[in-house]
Design a protein around this motif. Sequence first.
Motif, short mmCIF file in Angstrom:
data_model
loop_
_atom_site.label_atom_id
_atom_site.label_comp_id
_atom_site.label_asym_id
_atom_site.label_seq_id
_atom_site.Cartn_x
_atom_site.Cartn_y
_atom_site.Cartn_z
N THR A 1 4.57 79.59 16.27
CA THR A 1 5.31 78.47 15.69
C THR A 1 6.62 78.24 16.44
O THR A 1 6.98 77.11 16.74
N LEU A 17 5.85 76.71 19.93
CA LEU A 17 5.33 75.34 19.88
C LEU A 17 6.34 74.36 19.28
O LEU A 17 6.47 73.23 19.73
N PHE A 18 7.05 74.81 18.23
CA PHE A 18 7.86 73.84 17.49
C PHE A 18 9.35 74.12 17.52
O PHE A 18 10.14 73.39 16.93
N SER A 26 12.92 76.78 17.42
CA SER A 26 13.59 77.53 16.37
C SER A 26 15.05 77.58 16.72
O SER A 26 15.41 77.76 17.89
N GLY A 30 10.90 73.47 20.94
CA GLY A 30 9.51 73.88 21.10
C GLY A 30 8.81 73.05 22.15
O GLY A 30 9.19 71.93 22.42
N LEU A 63 5.94 71.58 22.18
CA LEU A 63 5.26 70.37 21.72
C LEU A 63 6.24 69.24 21.41
O LEU A 63 5.90 68.08 21.47
N MET A 64 7.48 69.60 21.05
CA MET A 64 8.42 68.59 20.57
C MET A 64 9.55 68.32 21.57
O MET A 64 10.40 67.47 21.34
N SER A 96 16.60 70.66 9.12
CA SER A 96 15.82 71.85 9.39
C SER A 96 16.36 73.04 8.59
O SER A 96 15.60 73.83 8.02
N PRO A 134 10.86 73.82 10.93
CA PRO A 134 11.24 74.13 12.32
C PRO A 134 12.09 73.00 12.91
O PRO A 134 11.91 71.83 12.55
N GLY A 145 12.26 71.54 15.87
CA GLY A 145 11.61 70.51 16.69
C GLY A 145 11.15 69.33 15.86
O GLY A 145 11.62 68.20 16.03
N PRO A 146 10.23 69.59 14.90
CA PRO A 146 9.75 68.48 14.07
C PRO A 146 10.88 67.80 13.30
O PRO A 146 10.85 66.57 13.12
#
Lengths: 249, 289
Positions: free
Chosen positions: B126, B129-130, B132, B202, B204-205, B246, B252, B254-255
């Motif tokens: 996590t 990818l996203f 922290s 992250g 992905l983001m 967040s 997280p 990123g999102p």
Amino acid sequence: MSARRKPAALRLENLTLTHGRHPAVHHLSGCFAPGSLTAIVGPNGAGKTTLLRGLAGLHRPEGGRVSLQGEARIALLPQMASLDRAFPIACLDVVMQGLWARSGAFREIRAEDRARAVQALAAVGLGGFERRPVGSLSAGQTQRLLFARLLVQDADILLLDEPFNAVDAKTSADLLRLVRDWHGEGRTVVAVLHDLDLVAREFPETLLLARDPIAWGPTAEALSAANRLKARMMAEAWADEAGRCQRAA
Amino acid sequence: MHDLLIAPFTEFGFLRRALVGCLALSVSAPVLGVFLVLRRMSLTADVLAHGALPGVALGFLIAGMAAPALWLGGLVAGLVVAVGAGALSRATGGREDATLAALYLVALGLGVAMISMGGGGALDLTHILFGSVLGVDDAALLLMASVATLSLVVLAFAWRPLVLECFDPSFAAAAGARGGLWHLVFQGLVVLNVLSAFQALGTLMAVGLMMLPAIAARHWAREVGGMAYAAVGIALLASVSGILFSYHLDVPTGPAIVLIAGAAWAASVLVGPVDGLLPRLLRRRHLAG
């Protein structure tokens, strides 16, 4: 804009420009004399645009060479299609791109340079368009804008690729007046054109091109009926089975 | 109000580091995003970020959550995907976007598999990818600030050539502006910014803070300079509120940041003065001239 003009001649020696191995301009020799006003005429696919790009140094010759006498600055007006008209930029900023030779990436744009850009906009009939986004202009207005950028470039040799396409009669008359002014100031002007009446009326010299040069000289002689017929005979398709060209390099 | 907006930052050092890092990123990345949008390369940065994942995973397997290893791995993998796609499509005659898509999908699958197989728990996955806030240690913060500074200095020199090359490539070539060279420099900056973003956001983001504000900026300005300012403004706003979001809701980072930037984009589409939906719906009467 400055009164003194360096004599700027472009000499071609046995020039061949190719796309892949196929010739687009084939064994062309001759000279655009200093201060001359020349039209390049020929059927579609005759190599006119390629020749202009070669003259501007954007297309490397496969054979022969283009030599520039003196330290002349060359400006090329490409066909409008190469422009991203959706790009968010104001008219005055486009005109000021013509200052590139002096300003480069990072030198400051002086107040008098800016004033020249504003003047150039007015000279092409776009006074008051300084902050207008390029995307809001019509095709004819865009062509006027590109002429304003040429004015600011202040080049010794001007290469114009189909400058009067897609513009109305008034615009093309206005732009033609600028071309005449450049000629009067002793600049060398070369224009690719399709309108033969216009060429006969306004351009003293003509190069008739059909990949191979057909004729190059005073317009009336170059555009004789015999020469025009010869130009029309050019085969547009590439000859895939063509052997190597045997003419002397 | 104080508890909601200020206290988290005064209380926790890691939140302050994440905030400063994201603010630094907000100053440089969205400007690059504006040029990516204008060059019709909106998806390129995304592909680079995804493609970096196997490298990041390898760095993680070797050195854990240490910034330099993750970063170096990501840099190598991102460049391999970007350069490899170009070379492969030239060699085989395929379309470059198709090759890019194929490579980055494989890279993404490979990266996730590597982290799982290497004993990384769901938590590590996590984080990678996203993002922290805990990922922003001193090394990462220094990296983000350096990349932002470098990007701004280079952009100052590259601005005119980039505008020229985007707007009228054949004029740029005729004027000797070396558009191709500057484009390469520009792509280098994009890679650096994407990689400096991924510790906080992250993999992905990472691109969210670069692209969303840039896409939204179109609705706030008619010239490329104004768009750059608008994009930076939106990104700064999204960074601050995203980190708070967040922290308070335990999402997280990123999102969280991407969602706020996405909300800013939606608002821009709706009410933005340039081509927004609301100004169009109001249908004010046309002018006299």
